[in-house]
Design an enzyme around this catalytic site. Sequence first.
Site, PDB file in Angstrom:
ATOM      1  N   HIS A 277       0.812  -1.207   0.000  1.00  0.00           N
ATOM      2  CA  HIS A 277       0.000   0.000   0.000  1.00  0.00           C
ATOM      3  C   HIS A 277       0.851   1.266   0.000  1.00  0.00           C
ATOM      4  O   HIS A 277       0.341   2.361  -0.191  1.00  0.00           O
ATOM      5  CB  HIS A 277      -0.998  -0.024   1.169  1.00  0.00           C
ATOM      6  CG  HIS A 277      -2.181  -0.895   0.869  1.00  0.00           C
ATOM      7  ND1 HIS A 277      -3.473  -0.456   0.910  1.00  0.00           N
ATOM      8  CD2 HIS A 277      -2.256  -2.183   0.483  1.00  0.00           C
ATOM      9  CE1 HIS A 277      -4.289  -1.432   0.575  1.00  0.00           C
ATOM     10  NE2 HIS A 277      -3.577  -2.495   0.317  1.00  0.00           N
TER      11      HIS A 277
ATOM     12  N   SER B  67       0.084  -1.123  -6.346  1.00  0.00           N
ATOM     13  CA  SER B  67       0.220  -2.370  -7.087  1.00  0.00           C
ATOM     14  C   SER B  67       0.938  -2.125  -8.410  1.00  0.00           C
ATOM     15  O   SER B  67       0.814  -1.064  -9.014  1.00  0.00           O
ATOM     16  CB  SER B  67      -1.162  -2.950  -7.374  1.00  0.00           C
ATOM     17  OG  SER B  67      -1.802  -3.302  -6.176  1.00  0.00           O
TER      18      SER B  67
ATOM     19  N   LYS C 276     -14.081  -8.199  -8.468  1.00  0.00           N
ATOM     20  CA  LYS C 276     -13.240  -9.053  -9.319  1.00  0.00           C
ATOM     21  C   LYS C 276     -12.602 -10.165  -8.478  1.00  0.00           C
ATOM     22  O   LYS C 276     -12.542 -11.319  -8.904  1.00  0.00           O
ATOM     23  CB  LYS C 276     -12.159  -8.213 -10.004  1.00  0.00           C
ATOM     24  CG  LYS C 276     -11.379  -8.995 -11.052  1.00  0.00           C
ATOM     25  CD  LYS C 276     -10.684  -8.073 -12.042  1.00  0.00           C
ATOM     26  CE  LYS C 276      -9.998  -8.882 -13.123  1.00  0.00           C
ATOM     27  NZ  LYS C 276      -9.841  -8.163 -14.378  1.00  0.00           N
ATOM     28  N   ASP C 277     -12.145  -9.804  -7.266  1.00  0.00           N
ATOM     29  CA  ASP C 277     -11.571 -10.807  -6.366  1.00  0.00           C
ATOM     30  C   ASP C 277     -12.622 -11.817  -5.933  1.00  0.00           C
ATOM     31  O   ASP C 277     -12.329 -13.005  -5.772  1.00  0.00           O
ATOM     32  CB  ASP C 277     -10.961 -10.131  -5.124  1.00  0.00           C
ATOM     33  CG  ASP C 277      -9.600  -9.511  -5.419  1.00  0.00           C
ATOM     34  OD1 ASP C 277      -9.023  -9.836  -6.474  1.00  0.00           O
ATOM     35  OD2 ASP C 277      -9.123  -8.706  -4.602  1.00  0.00           O
TER      36      ASP C 277
ATOM     37  N   GLU D 299       5.840 -33.958  -0.643  1.00  0.00           N
ATOM     38  CA  GLU D 299       4.605 -33.485  -1.254  1.00  0.00           C
ATOM     39  C   GLU D 299       4.937 -32.775  -2.561  1.00  0.00           C
ATOM     40  O   GLU D 299       6.052 -32.277  -2.741  1.00  0.00           O
ATOM     41  CB  GLU D 299       3.900 -32.528  -0.287  1.00  0.00           C
ATOM     42  CG  GLU D 299       3.338 -33.232   0.932  1.00  0.00           C
ATOM     43  CD  GLU D 299       2.042 -33.966   0.641  1.00  0.00           C
ATOM     44  OE1 GLU D 299       2.126 -35.129   0.197  1.00  0.00           O
ATOM     45  OE2 GLU D 299       0.964 -33.382   0.854  1.00  0.00           O
TER      46      GLU D 299
END
Lengths: 422, 189
Positions: free
Chosen positions: A216, A220, A244-245, A288
């Site tokens: 922040h 971005s 959108k998220d 894994e």
Amino acid sequence: MVGLHKSEFKNPVVRWIDQRLPIPSLLQKEYAQFPTPKNFNYFWNFGALAMVNLVIMIVTGIFLAMHYTPHTAYAFDSVERIMRDVNYGWLLRYIHMNGASMFFIVVYIHIFRGLYYGSYKAPRELLWMLGVVILLLMMATAFMGYVLPWGQMSFWGATVITNLFSAIPIVGPDIVVWLWGGFSVDNPTLNRFFSLHYLLPFVIVGVVFLHVVALHITGSNNPLGIEPKGPQDTIPFHPYYTIKDTFGLCIYLIVFAFLVFFAPNFLGHPDNYIPANPLVTPAHIVPEWYFLPFYAILRAVPDKLGGVLLMFGSILILFVLPWLDTSPVRSMRFRPLARPFFWMFVISCVVLGYAGAMPAEGIWVTISRVGTAYYFMYFLVILPLLGKLERPLPLPDSIAAPVLRGGGPIPAGAAAKPMEKA
Amino acid sequence: MADAAAIADTQGRGKEGEAGPPRRDFLKLATTAMAAIGVGAFAWPFIASMNPSASVLALASTEVDLAPIQAGQAITVMWRGKPVFVRHRTPEDIAAARDVNLAQLPDPQPDSARVQKPEWLVMLGVCTHLGCVPLGQRPTDQKGDFGGWFCPCHGSHYDTSGRIRRGPAPRNLEVPEYTFLTETSIRIG
């Protein structure tokens, strides 16, 4: 500055709190109005998805810990009891198990997104490095969590991974005994792994907080890799990116639910449903899936110490990536020469992952070596050189320029793709 | 931001002149409601996982063989993690339990309501005050002023029917659900 915060909230209760503890103002500023580049694609969903995944892991983990017994004599049985007797215990455990895999899927996509669009470059170096710290913490947490059910793979995975430290000259063996709290992986090891497996996720929460604060500050990155030049290049985070998220979250949950309900053990190893036996090693030990590329790097090197160093080095190298990549252009969209090398790098990671699952013999050793060589070449040779040799495509004037009428001249090569996204 | 606001305006409000609340409000409400239902449904397995598991419920009943217990003797058995007092009462005990003026009791209950067969008294050995285990099972124990049980924690006296007679406890000792399987065996729970 002393005195009440100047609150703009109308609701008297929210206002009263906001004046004294301006968290509502903070959220309003950082999550509602927060100006965000208007050209995100769906790869920008994965940070939010990782955050949701972390919460799911912590919540399921806390409830599983209510039923789990960290003792070599009871651990395996307590996990079986969770599966058979505890109400919805099977659901909690399958969410937690597959949640680990989903977490790595999401985070790996998040990392490759950063690599492709140059999100690690100035001024976001520290943001990127905090992300690498989160990756390391996630790996430690996932490894120790896998030990807790105390099956064969748990036990022998723990033995192999802790023995990596015995490669350290002189003090190595003493460090391993210290890690174990004994002379082999045993009850003290299981106890401390449980304690740390419970602790580390909260450390991750702390580092994620710093990661978000750093984000922040710099704002971005975006698919064009150029900074927003003004309000015409940004939209408020809410409702544009919350929605959108949320859409991305629904898709993610569908995939997650498919794994949990239809293929809960698809990504696991059946040998871990055999109780740990210190006298018998399973014929074929594999970690894994999310550790396989690193496991392949470890086995590619014929020297014990060398293998361990390269394996840890393959992650630590990410810390210095911002200074290895010398190109000032962030997005690969404008780097025609770097793009094929990037995709080669993605392929090398996948191939290493595949080789890591295969027995360490014959052609697979050679393939692992080629993959390892390219992995390090990409960071240490290709990226530093490309910055000097490559002639990037012309960058658009601004994020808005390619999509707005009269937004200025549009460079031919740069304009095509941003227009599709609009 | 001016552009963004303009976009929000055209999409957010209904068509000009359209009556009723804007469409955006309805969508917001429907989305929030859906999310709330989803979170609620997701929360249920977590809450349910804290309820007794199948292995705990499997131990929810206990069978007791009464044959070896002589008149005047008492045994304590574990049931659901708590002590259950089983007392083979003598005729004197029974008489004492019946010969009480119910009006004087803090928690009035006739002896017949507390037993299935008068000689067998079965009840939870948990004081109704604050959950201590009263004394009185062993012959050497202090039995209180009414020949039944005495809680050493805060001095509650229970009679031969397990009824509270004096002290801070508000209710009689609780009688669990039990059934006689045969003449000399019971299942509690």
